[in-house]
Each structure stands twice: as structure tokens, then as C-alpha cells.
Design an enzyme around this catalytic site. Structure first.
Site: not given
Ligand code: FPP
Length: 251
Positions: A205, A66-67, A18, A194, A31, A63
Site C-alpha cells: 500500500e 545519489n552517487w 524525500d 524511484s 542542503r 540510492s
Molecule cells: C532525499 O532528500 C534524501 C536523501 C537523498 C538522503 C536521506 C538521508 C537522510 C534522511 C539523513 C541521513 C540518513 C540516516 C539513515 C541517518 P533530497 O536531498 O533528495 O531532497 P530534495 O528532493 O528536496 O532535493
């Protein structure tokens, strides 16, 4: 770097990656740049986990919820994922890592599914670490899918409801062939689950750090793992029972 006992590492490490968005926004960047930098951290953690001999690494990459993000960000994340898989599959072969995916793959775009299928097939015989990507994944949704399959079998008569035990239920989850995570790391200071692996995290843990995912380093990973090694896992038993049952200490 914090010294680690190689015999007391988590068998299964799960990560909620995150803080990509906040990392970017703090730097007045888009972003998606945060996600791109996050993908670099993924490379480091995959490499380190495999080097340390961790058997299962599960990453929450996208997730079910996330959509609902802006379409542009969703598209960019899907493109980044495809690019990552394509670029990294050769390295996965060299490192003997096997790809696995959990989540509702029906919701993923066809091109992403094709890329995933190719990588899963190519790495299927690898015997080292299992790298599971949670994509379009939600714990409640996974539990509903498992319950629906069980209900269907009960209706058709191939299963009797009295036979539904925790062990059987577990087999119907996306993670049916994985052990439960021993350790969960979540970055960026949020202290919640989440909707990640709700069933599987029962005795895991938990570790939270304020660091945003793009800034998460090898040192921090080692620090987190050292913290795991200092914990007494009791699985609902007493400390004395656990000492007698040494096998559970690193189950
Ligand atoms: C959370 O950060 C992260 C995600 C929703 C996506 C995770 C994706 C990656 C780490 C990169 C691609 C993945 C792979 C496996 C190559 P956020 O956008 O929710 O951050 P915020 O809470 O600060 O907005």
C-alpha cells in the site's frame, strides 16, 4: 494523535525519505542542513516504529543514483550516516533493534562499511525491530545482481532454470530474509517509486504526503498508519475471499 489498532499495523514499513534538500533551500540553508534535520526525523520514526511494535522498518537512505550528486554532498551524507550509526548504536541496543543493510555495499567507502559492520555485529542478537538501511541501493541493480547469481549457478549446474520460481528468486535478493513491505510512505509530494524495492513493492500500500522529510512528525506518522488501517488489501483476490482468509489481512 490518530488512534491506531495495534493489531492492524504494517509488519514491514518502508519509507522514501524525500525533501531534505528542498526543506533547506526554502530556508536559504545548505542542503546538508536539511539532511541533518532529516537524521533527526529518522531517530523519531525509528523510535516510534519500534514502540508501536512494527517488526521491520526499511529506510531509503542513499540510492545508487545519489552517487551522481555533487561530491561535497555525497561526502557529507556519508559522514552523517557514520555519525548517526555511531551515536545511535547504544540506543539500538537498549531498544533491542537489529541493524541490517541492503544495497551494493562494494560502492560504499571503507570507513562507512567498517562502521556498518560494527553496528550490524553488535546488534546481531537483538530480537526486536529490524532496521534496514538501503544504502547505495537501486531496485534494478538489485534485480540484476540476483539474476547474475542465479545465472552463475545455472552455468555451474547447481541450479536448473526450470526451478526458478518467485519464491526462489526472492531469496537471491538483498531482502531475501525480509517480508515484503506492507506499507510505503514517501514524503515531499513526489509520487513515484524511484527505483526503490521494485520487486518487493508488488502488493504494498502506497502513501504520499507533501510534507518534506525534516518536517515529518509523529502525528503525521500516526495519520499515515491510520490510513493504512483503513485500506482493504486484496492481493489480486476478491473482497469476499479476503474476508474468509482473515490471515491475509495483516500478512
Ligand atoms: C532525499 O532528500 C534524501 C536523501 C537523498 C538522503 C536521506 C538521508 C537522510 C534522511 C539523513 C541521513 C540518513 C540516516 C539513515 C541517518 P533530497 O536531498 O533528495 O531532497 P530534495 O528532493 O528536496 O532535493
Amino acid at each position: 494523535m490518530t488512534p491506531l489498532d495495534p493489531h492492524k499495523l504494517p509488519v514491514h514499513l518502508a519509507v522514501i525519505m524525500d525533501g531534505n534538500g528542498r526543506w533547506a533551500q526554502q530556508r536559504m540553508l545548505k542542503r546538508i542542513i536539511g539532511h541533518q534535520r532529516g537524521a533527526e526525523t529518522v531517530k523519531m520514526v525509528v523510535e516510534q516504529a519500534s514502540l508501536l511494535g512494527i517488526k521491520y522498518l526499511t529506510l531509503f537512505a542513499f540510492s545508487s543514483e545519489n552517487w551522481s550528486r555533487p561530491a561535497l554532498e555525497v561526502r557529507a551524507l556519508m559522514t552523517l550516516l557514520k555519525k548517526y550509526i555511531r551515536q545511535e548504536t547504544a540506543r539500538m541496543m537498549r531498544k533491542n533493534i537489529r541493524y541490517n543493510v541492503i544495497g551494493n555495499r562494494r560502492e560504499l567507502p571503507d570507513d562507512v562499511n567498517e562502521t556498518l559492520d560494527g553496528a550490524i555485529q553488535k546488534t546481531a542478537e537483538n530480537t526486536g525491530m529490524v532496521l534496514t538501511l538501503a544504502l547505495s541501493y537501486g531496485g534494478r541493480q538489485e534485480l540484476c545482481r540476483a539474476a547474475a547469481r542465479l545465472a552463475e549457478e545455472a552455468v555451474t549446474g547447481t541450479l536448473s532454470p526450470v526451478d526458478i520460481t518467485t519464491e526462489l528468486f526472492n531469496k537471491y535478493l538483498d531482502t531475501g530474509n525480509l517480508p515484503d513491505p506492507d506499507f510505503l510512505i514517501r514524503t515531499s509530494g513526489e509520487m513515484r517509486i524511484s527505483n526503490f524495492l521494485l520487486w518487493q513493492l508488488a502488493y504494498t500500500e502506497l502513501y504520499f504526503t507533501d510534507t518534506n522529510w525534516p518536517d515529518f512528525t509523529i502525528n503525521e506518522l500516526h495519520k499515515a498508519l491510520a490510513d493504512f488501517q483503513s485500506r482493504e488489501r486484496r492481493f489480486g483476490m476478491t473482497g469476499d475471499q479476503i474476508t474468509e482468509r482473515g490471515d491475509l489481512l495483516n500478512a
